[in-house]
Design a protein around this motif. Sequence first.
Motif, PDB file in Angstrom:
ATOM      1  N   VAL A  93     -12.354  -8.099  11.218  1.00  0.00           N
ATOM      2  CA  VAL A  93     -11.963  -7.632   9.985  1.00  0.00           C
ATOM      3  C   VAL A  93     -10.464  -8.037   9.760  1.00  0.00           C
ATOM      4  O   VAL A  93      -9.897  -8.529   9.013  1.00  0.00           O
ATOM      5  CB  VAL A  93     -12.382  -6.310   9.691  1.00  0.00           C
ATOM      6  CG1 VAL A  93     -11.659  -5.548   8.466  1.00  0.00           C
ATOM      7  CG2 VAL A  93     -13.664  -6.212   9.656  1.00  0.00           C
ATOM      8  N   ILE A  94      -9.729  -7.217  11.100  1.00  0.00           N
ATOM      9  CA  ILE A  94      -8.177  -7.549  11.126  1.00  0.00           C
ATOM     10  C   ILE A  94      -7.810  -9.223  10.788  1.00  0.00           C
ATOM     11  O   ILE A  94      -6.751  -9.405  10.121  1.00  0.00           O
ATOM     12  CB  ILE A  94      -7.713  -6.922  12.252  1.00  0.00           C
ATOM     13  CG1 ILE A  94      -7.808  -5.434  12.026  1.00  0.00           C
ATOM     14  CG2 ILE A  94      -6.280  -7.187  12.526  1.00  0.00           C
ATOM     15  CD1 ILE A  94      -7.051  -4.617  11.067  1.00  0.00           C
ATOM     16  N   THR A  95      -8.356  -9.969  11.489  1.00  0.00           N
ATOM     17  CA  THR A  95      -7.871 -11.353  11.356  1.00  0.00           C
ATOM     18  C   THR A  95      -8.238 -11.766  10.026  1.00  0.00           C
ATOM     19  O   THR A  95      -7.239 -12.493   9.414  1.00  0.00           O
ATOM     20  CB  THR A  95      -9.057 -12.046  12.190  1.00  0.00           C
ATOM     21  OG1 THR A  95      -8.475 -11.780  13.689  1.00  0.00           O
ATOM     22  CG2 THR A  95      -8.758 -13.598  12.177  1.00  0.00           C
ATOM     23  N   MET A  96      -9.140 -11.364   9.216  1.00  0.00           N
ATOM     24  CA  MET A  96      -9.496 -11.659   7.995  1.00  0.00           C
ATOM     25  C   MET A  96      -8.580 -11.159   6.953  1.00  0.00           C
ATOM     26  O   MET A  96      -8.169 -11.848   5.907  1.00  0.00           O
ATOM     27  CB  MET A  96     -10.912 -11.485   7.298  1.00  0.00           C
ATOM     28  CG  MET A  96     -11.965 -12.296   8.185  1.00  0.00           C
ATOM     29  SD  MET A  96     -13.671 -11.928   7.716  1.00  0.00           S
ATOM     30  CE  MET A  96     -13.857 -12.765   5.910  1.00  0.00           C
ATOM     31  N   LEU A  97      -8.135 -10.119   7.281  1.00  0.00           N
ATOM     32  CA  LEU A  97      -6.972  -9.187   6.670  1.00  0.00           C
ATOM     33  C   LEU A  97      -5.609  -9.846   6.761  1.00  0.00           C
ATOM     34  O   LEU A  97      -4.514  -9.536   6.233  1.00  0.00           O
ATOM     35  CB  LEU A  97      -7.019  -7.841   6.778  1.00  0.00           C
ATOM     36  CG  LEU A  97      -8.142  -7.095   6.169  1.00  0.00           C
ATOM     37  CD1 LEU A  97      -8.211  -5.544   6.757  1.00  0.00           C
ATOM     38  CD2 LEU A  97      -8.158  -6.966   4.812  1.00  0.00           C
ATOM     39  N   ASN A 103      -3.033  -7.484  -0.364  1.00  0.00           N
ATOM     40  CA  ASN A 103      -3.891  -6.809  -1.339  1.00  0.00           C
ATOM     41  C   ASN A 103      -5.136  -7.177  -1.031  1.00  0.00           C
ATOM     42  O   ASN A 103      -6.125  -7.387  -2.132  1.00  0.00           O
ATOM     43  CB  ASN A 103      -3.331  -7.653  -2.799  1.00  0.00           C
ATOM     44  CG  ASN A 103      -3.299  -8.871  -2.745  1.00  0.00           C
ATOM     45  OD1 ASN A 103      -3.734  -9.719  -1.649  1.00  0.00           O
ATOM     46  ND2 ASN A 103      -2.839  -9.592  -3.672  1.00  0.00           N
ATOM     47  N   ALA A 104      -5.608  -7.725  -0.095  1.00  0.00           N
ATOM     48  CA  ALA A 104      -7.067  -7.938   0.328  1.00  0.00           C
ATOM     49  C   ALA A 104      -8.045  -6.630   0.547  1.00  0.00           C
ATOM     50  O   ALA A 104      -7.619  -5.573   0.562  1.00  0.00           O
ATOM     51  CB  ALA A 104      -7.096  -8.428   1.856  1.00  0.00           C
ATOM     52  N   SER A 105      -9.076  -6.967  -0.107  1.00  0.00           N
ATOM     53  CA  SER A 105     -10.096  -5.698  -0.487  1.00  0.00           C
ATOM     54  C   SER A 105     -11.182  -5.776   0.603  1.00  0.00           C
ATOM     55  O   SER A 105     -11.960  -6.865   0.866  1.00  0.00           O
ATOM     56  CB  SER A 105     -10.591  -5.784  -1.714  1.00  0.00           C
ATOM     57  OG  SER A 105     -11.600  -4.593  -1.799  1.00  0.00           O
ATOM     58  N   VAL A 106     -11.739  -4.726   1.232  1.00  0.00           N
ATOM     59  CA  VAL A 106     -12.504  -4.744   2.196  1.00  0.00           C
ATOM     60  C   VAL A 106     -13.606  -3.844   1.446  1.00  0.00           C
ATOM     61  O   VAL A 106     -13.413  -2.890   0.845  1.00  0.00           O
ATOM     62  CB  VAL A 106     -12.265  -3.813   3.646  1.00  0.00           C
ATOM     63  CG1 VAL A 106     -13.380  -3.547   4.323  1.00  0.00           C
ATOM     64  CG2 VAL A 106     -11.196  -4.626   4.254  1.00  0.00           C
TER      65      VAL A 106
END
Length: 132
Positions: free
Chosen positions: A37-41, A57-60
């Motif tokens: 998740v952190i990598t994708m953020l 401004n990435a949304s999980v």
Amino acid sequence: MDAITVSGQDTTLTGRTAILDTGTTLIIAPPADTQAVITMLGGKCDTQQCTIPCTSNASVALSFGNASFSIDPRDMVVLPVDINDPTGDCTAGIQPGTVGTNTEWLVGDVFLKNAYFSVDTQNNQISLAKLS
């Protein structure tokens, strides 16, 4: 949890168990899941903590049943690593940790303040609803 997405992109993390905990601030997830998740953020993890850009401004979103619940990007950005640089790296709202098995997540306020959460102790059920 049926799915976890970042800005609409599937993380391929499925079949996770979410322990919804109003007494926990962050999301604590298995280290491999957190790293994904952190990598994708656009963030990174070191031996102390995981960070993401303070300007992210990435949304999980976490999906339960047929409903997806988005986490406000501001809730994923917790605190600047350097208080004098609020546009640098910030502590992330998801951190690595072992709660039980390698598929169990401890899901705290970072998520819960983005949904209505109801507990029916008589029928041993919980309900989630989207904020309007």
